[in-house]
Design a protein around this motif. Structure first.
Motif, PDB file in Angstrom:
ATOM      1  N   ILE A 267       0.840  -1.211   0.000  1.00  0.00           N
ATOM      2  CA  ILE A 267       0.000   0.000   0.000  1.00  0.00           C
ATOM      3  C   ILE A 267       0.873   1.258   0.000  1.00  0.00           C
ATOM      4  CG2 ILE A 267      -1.701   1.337   1.324  1.00  0.00           C
ATOM      5  CD1 ILE A 267      -2.795  -1.396   2.332  1.00  0.00           C
ATOM      6  N   ARG A 268       1.824   1.312   0.974  1.00  0.00           N
ATOM      7  CA  ARG A 268       2.510   2.606   1.168  1.00  0.00           C
ATOM      8  C   ARG A 268       3.537   2.922   0.083  1.00  0.00           C
ATOM      9  NH1 ARG A 268       4.659   0.978   6.940  1.00  0.00           N
ATOM     10  NH2 ARG A 268       5.716  -0.947   6.387  1.00  0.00           N
ATOM     11  N   TYR A 269       4.063   1.899  -0.596  1.00  0.00           N
ATOM     12  CA  TYR A 269       5.049   2.194  -1.648  1.00  0.00           C
ATOM     13  C   TYR A 269       4.392   2.329  -3.027  1.00  0.00           C
ATOM     14  CZ  TYR A 269       8.312   0.814   1.996  1.00  0.00           C
ATOM     15  OH  TYR A 269       8.990   0.737   3.176  1.00  0.00           O
ATOM     16  N   GLY A 270       3.129   2.066  -3.089  1.00  0.00           N
ATOM     17  CA  GLY A 270       2.496   2.080  -4.411  1.00  0.00           C
ATOM     18  C   GLY A 270       1.189   2.831  -4.433  1.00  0.00           C
ATOM     19  N   PHE A 271       0.092   2.078  -4.469  1.00  0.00           N
ATOM     20  CA  PHE A 271      -1.185   2.728  -4.768  1.00  0.00           C
ATOM     21  C   PHE A 271      -1.660   3.682  -3.687  1.00  0.00           C
ATOM     22  CE2 PHE A 271      -2.623  -1.281  -2.780  1.00  0.00           C
ATOM     23  CZ  PHE A 271      -3.601  -0.823  -1.915  1.00  0.00           C
ATOM     24  N   GLY A 272      -1.153   3.499  -2.439  1.00  0.00           N
ATOM     25  CA  GLY A 272      -1.546   4.419  -1.365  1.00  0.00           C
ATOM     26  C   GLY A 272      -1.160   5.849  -1.704  1.00  0.00           C
ATOM     27  N   LEU A 273       0.004   6.000  -2.337  1.00  0.00           N
ATOM     28  CA  LEU A 273       0.463   7.343  -2.714  1.00  0.00           C
ATOM     29  C   LEU A 273      -0.413   7.920  -3.822  1.00  0.00           C
ATOM     30  CD1 LEU A 273       4.308   6.723  -2.653  1.00  0.00           C
ATOM     31  CD2 LEU A 273       3.008   8.147  -1.065  1.00  0.00           C
TER      32      LEU A 273
ATOM     33  N   LEU B 229      -9.465   7.230  -6.684  1.00  0.00           N
ATOM     34  CA  LEU B 229      -9.511   6.009  -7.487  1.00  0.00           C
ATOM     35  C   LEU B 229      -9.750   6.297  -8.973  1.00  0.00           C
ATOM     36  CD1 LEU B 229      -9.624   2.880  -7.323  1.00  0.00           C
ATOM     37  CD2 LEU B 229     -12.077   3.098  -6.986  1.00  0.00           C
ATOM     38  N   PHE B 230     -10.818   7.023  -9.268  1.00  0.00           N
ATOM     39  CA  PHE B 230     -11.220   7.164 -10.674  1.00  0.00           C
ATOM     40  C   PHE B 230     -10.266   8.048 -11.477  1.00  0.00           C
ATOM     41  CE2 PHE B 230     -15.179   5.588  -8.829  1.00  0.00           C
ATOM     42  CZ  PHE B 230     -15.419   4.539  -9.705  1.00  0.00           C
ATOM     43  N   GLU B 231      -9.815   9.124 -10.861  1.00  0.00           N
ATOM     44  CA  GLU B 231      -8.893   9.993 -11.600  1.00  0.00           C
ATOM     45  C   GLU B 231      -7.571   9.262 -11.864  1.00  0.00           C
ATOM     46  OE1 GLU B 231      -8.895  14.766 -11.639  1.00  0.00           O
ATOM     47  OE2 GLU B 231      -8.141  13.863  -9.808  1.00  0.00           O
ATOM     48  N   THR B 232      -7.154   8.441 -10.874  1.00  0.00           N
ATOM     49  CA  THR B 232      -5.943   7.638 -11.056  1.00  0.00           C
ATOM     50  C   THR B 232      -6.108   6.690 -12.247  1.00  0.00           C
ATOM     51  OG1 THR B 232      -5.407   7.720  -8.717  1.00  0.00           O
ATOM     52  CG2 THR B 232      -4.462   5.901  -9.939  1.00  0.00           C
TER      53      THR B 232
ATOM     54  N   ALA C 162      -6.089   7.555 -24.306  1.00  0.00           N
ATOM     55  CA  ALA C 162      -7.445   7.132 -24.643  1.00  0.00           C
ATOM     56  C   ALA C 162      -8.387   7.266 -23.447  1.00  0.00           C
ATOM     57  CB  ALA C 162      -7.421   5.707 -25.157  1.00  0.00           C
ATOM     58  N   GLY C 163      -7.822   7.504 -22.244  1.00  0.00           N
ATOM     59  CA  GLY C 163      -8.629   7.858 -21.084  1.00  0.00           C
ATOM     60  C   GLY C 163      -9.434   6.716 -20.480  1.00  0.00           C
ATOM     61  N   MET C 164     -10.517   7.108 -19.846  1.00  0.00           N
ATOM     62  CA  MET C 164     -11.289   6.198 -18.999  1.00  0.00           C
ATOM     63  C   MET C 164     -11.932   5.046 -19.788  1.00  0.00           C
ATOM     64  SD  MET C 164     -11.668   6.173 -15.809  1.00  0.00           S
ATOM     65  CE  MET C 164     -12.584   5.249 -14.610  1.00  0.00           C
ATOM     66  N   ARG C 165     -12.441   5.362 -20.979  1.00  0.00           N
ATOM     67  CA  ARG C 165     -13.093   4.312 -21.762  1.00  0.00           C
ATOM     68  C   ARG C 165     -12.113   3.181 -22.068  1.00  0.00           C
ATOM     69  NH1 ARG C 165     -17.971   5.260 -23.434  1.00  0.00           N
ATOM     70  NH2 ARG C 165     -18.610   7.406 -23.157  1.00  0.00           N
ATOM     71  N   HIS C 166     -10.891   3.571 -22.402  1.00  0.00           N
ATOM     72  CA  HIS C 166      -9.866   2.593 -22.738  1.00  0.00           C
ATOM     73  C   HIS C 166      -9.537   1.759 -21.509  1.00  0.00           C
ATOM     74  CE1 HIS C 166      -6.397   0.763 -24.509  1.00  0.00           C
ATOM     75  NE2 HIS C 166      -5.613   1.256 -23.566  1.00  0.00           N
ATOM     76  N   PHE C 167      -9.429   2.444 -20.372  1.00  0.00           N
ATOM     77  CA  PHE C 167      -9.100   1.738 -19.130  1.00  0.00           C
ATOM     78  C   PHE C 167     -10.175   0.693 -18.824  1.00  0.00           C
ATOM     79  CE2 PHE C 167      -9.492   0.988 -14.641  1.00  0.00           C
ATOM     80  CZ  PHE C 167      -8.199   0.651 -14.306  1.00  0.00           C
ATOM     81  N   MET C 168     -11.433   1.107 -18.957  1.00  0.00           N
ATOM     82  CA  MET C 168     -12.546   0.194 -18.663  1.00  0.00           C
ATOM     83  C   MET C 168     -12.511  -1.005 -19.618  1.00  0.00           C
ATOM     84  SD  MET C 168     -14.556   1.739 -16.274  1.00  0.00           S
ATOM     85  CE  MET C 168     -16.213   1.160 -16.473  1.00  0.00           C
TER      86      MET C 168
END
Ligand SMILES: NC(=O)c1ccc[n+]([C@@H]2O[C@H](COP(=O)([O-])OP(=O)(O)OC[C@H]3O[C@@H](n4cnc5c(N)ncnc54)[C@H](O)[C@@H]3O)[C@@H](O)[C@H]2O)c1
Length: 471
Positions: free
Chosen positions: A215-221, A228-231, A239-245
């Motif tokens: 957590i602390r060395y990665g996604f926590g930062l 969550l969503f902006e990340t 390609a943004g959010m659609r591509h991610f989904m």
């Protein structure tokens, strides 16, 4: 008039609320039957008073008193805000709410810290359900700005509006949860992460420390600054959010998660987790861990504040709201603040470079005072520092309250000479001085030139006033 907050239940969370309200200038009354309550609240207040002011460049409001009282009625009579923070049991909460409503003003906000109950559950059998709302904070309440504000259909809209106003005024972010659900929004996530973590330990996949490192060395930062969503939007690339989904959507069908199963809470599991946790952090007592956590939070929040991002943006806005115009005293008090942890060097002293920053902040305040503010600079005029001489006279440490006085020694034409003195607030000891020479400059020609008439007049008036007082 000073506002009054009544805190009913002064444990971990109630103590945090008491400290935040008092540090933001409220008078605080606490009721808690525990004979140890006074000591515990004193300790929380000690922690809070050390770190909360470090988040601000502005002077803090005059600190309110925290007083322990003998009855609920004594605490809530005449209160503007009542925060119920008793143990998480509905029968206790119902009893306490009835007692509170027997004595509190009808227009006061009656907020509960409950992590799990819905406001409609708290309102069952209440004399005035419309007054009750959930304000769910996060530990430490004095540093973390989030408060989930959850009304039920029976809560008065005026109470919700007032609650938002007050939470904002004490530097918090009221997240209005529009539909009541068990455990609100944030604790739903925490529960999901907690379940996965328990499985990972139980199945021998990872230790408590390895999970904390993940957590602390990665996604926590990432979460700390974008959520969550902006990340994920960024993770989707151009390609943004659609591509991610589209890319990660199929994973939802894979058997990655055990989220819908709950591991059996056996003694064996408790021993396993507690043993690993002792091995990981048992060398530190809880107060040291709290201090470490608070220092880290201050450093992260100040970093985000400098960028105007995430929770730092809120603190920046609150800081601006707390900042008033300078007074008329001679010499002028240009800075009042607390030395934050991220300003110190390895000896725990305020770092040399920060003295320069402090005196430059002092001259910036003076500039604004004489009308050479942001608009003046945007219009193409400014003062540039040509020379500074700083004398370091005494040690300065993180957490100390300090102030800077500024005297205009010369204010003629394009020349401005300032004399700053930095003092410790507790005993007015002189800690450092700064002799600063500035020249007025046209940002167009990049050459020195006289200030515009209004600013010149203000500088000359200040120089005359300071010379007279200094003579
Ligand atoms: N601990 C957390 O991280 C956290 C976070 C957010 C919300 N909460 C919520 O805050 C509430 C308090 O939790 P806590 O962690 O501070 O618990 P805690 O046990 O530290 O504190 C509870 C305090 O209430 C006092 N108390 C008991 N009966 C009382 C009564 N009748 N009148 C007044 N005081 C009474 C106790 O003496 C104790 O000091 C709970 O509803 C909990 O769900 C906790």
């Amino acid at each position: 008039m000073t506002k009054v907050a009544a805190i009913i239940g002064g444990g971990v969370i109630g103590g945090g609320w008491a400290a935040r309200f008092a540090l933001m200038g409220w008078e605080v009354r606490v009721f808690d039957p525990d004979p140890e309550a006074e000591r515990k609240i004193g300790e929380v207040m000690g922690n809070a008073a050390r770190v909360l002011p470090m988040l601000y460049e502005a002077p803090m409001p005059k600190r309110g008193q925290i007083r322990l009282v003998e009855t609920v009625a004594e605490a809530v009579t005449g209160a503007d805000w009542i925060q119920e923070s008793v143990p998480e049991r509905l029968d206790i909460k119902h009893r306490v709410i009835a007692e509170i409503q027997g004595a509190c003003p009808e227009g006061a906000v009656l907020a509960s810290s409950t992590s799990g109950f819905k406001p409609s559950e708290l309102q069952q059998g209440a004399a005035r359900p419309g007054q009750i709302v959930v304000a769910h904070p996060f530990n430490p309440v004095y540093l973390l700005p989030l408060a989930e504000l959850v009304p039920s259909a029976a809560t008065d809209e005026a109470i919700v509006a007032r609650a938002k106003e007050i939470l904002t005024a004490i530097g918090m972010y009221p997240l209005h949860v529009r539909a009541e659900i068990d455990a609100h929004i944030a604790d739903r996530f925490l529960e999901a992460v907690w379940r996965e973590a328990l499985w990972l330990v139980k199945d021998g996949i990872a230790t408590t420390e390895e999970i904390d490192n993940a957590i602390r060395y990665g996604f926590g930062l990432r979460w700390a600054q974008m959520g969550l969503f902006e990340t994920y939007r960024v993770a989707g690339g151009e390609a943004g959010m659609r591509h991610f989904m589209a890319q990660f959507g199929p994973c939802l069908q894979w058997p990655w998660t055990k989220l819908t199963d709950v591991p059996e809470f056996t003694d064996e599991l408790v021993d396993l987790i507690a043993g690993q946790s002792d091995a990981q952090s048992g060398h530190m007592v809880i107060r040291d861990l709290e201090r470490l956590r608070d220092n880290n939070l201050v450093a992260i929040l100040r970093g985000l504040k400098q960028q105007g991002a995430g929770a730092g943006k809120l603190i920046l806005e609150h800081d601006t709201a707390l900042r008033g115009p300078l007074g008329e005293e001679v010499p002028l008090v240009t800075v009042r603040r607390v030395v934050p942890v991220d300003w110190t060097d390895i000896n725990g002293h305020m770092n040399e470079g920060r003295y320069g920053q402090l005196f430059s902040d002092a001259s910036e305040e003076l500039m604004t005072h004489i009308g050479a503010d942001r608009d003046y600079i945007a219009a193409g005029n400014s003062y540039f520092t040509a020379e500074t001489t700083i004398k370091y006279l005494n040690e300065t440490h993180a957490g100390e309250d300090i102030y800077v006085t500024t005297r205009v020694m010369i204010g003629q034409g394009k020349k401005l000479k300032l004399w700053h003195q930095m003092h410790r607030a507790s005993d007015h000891e002189l800690l450092a001085t700064c002799d600063q020479f500035l020249l007025h400059v046209s940002l167009e020609t990049r050459r020195s030139c006289p200030p515009l008439p209004d600013v010149l007049e203000a500088v000359e008036a200040l120089a005359a006033k300071h010379a007279e007082a200094g003579a």
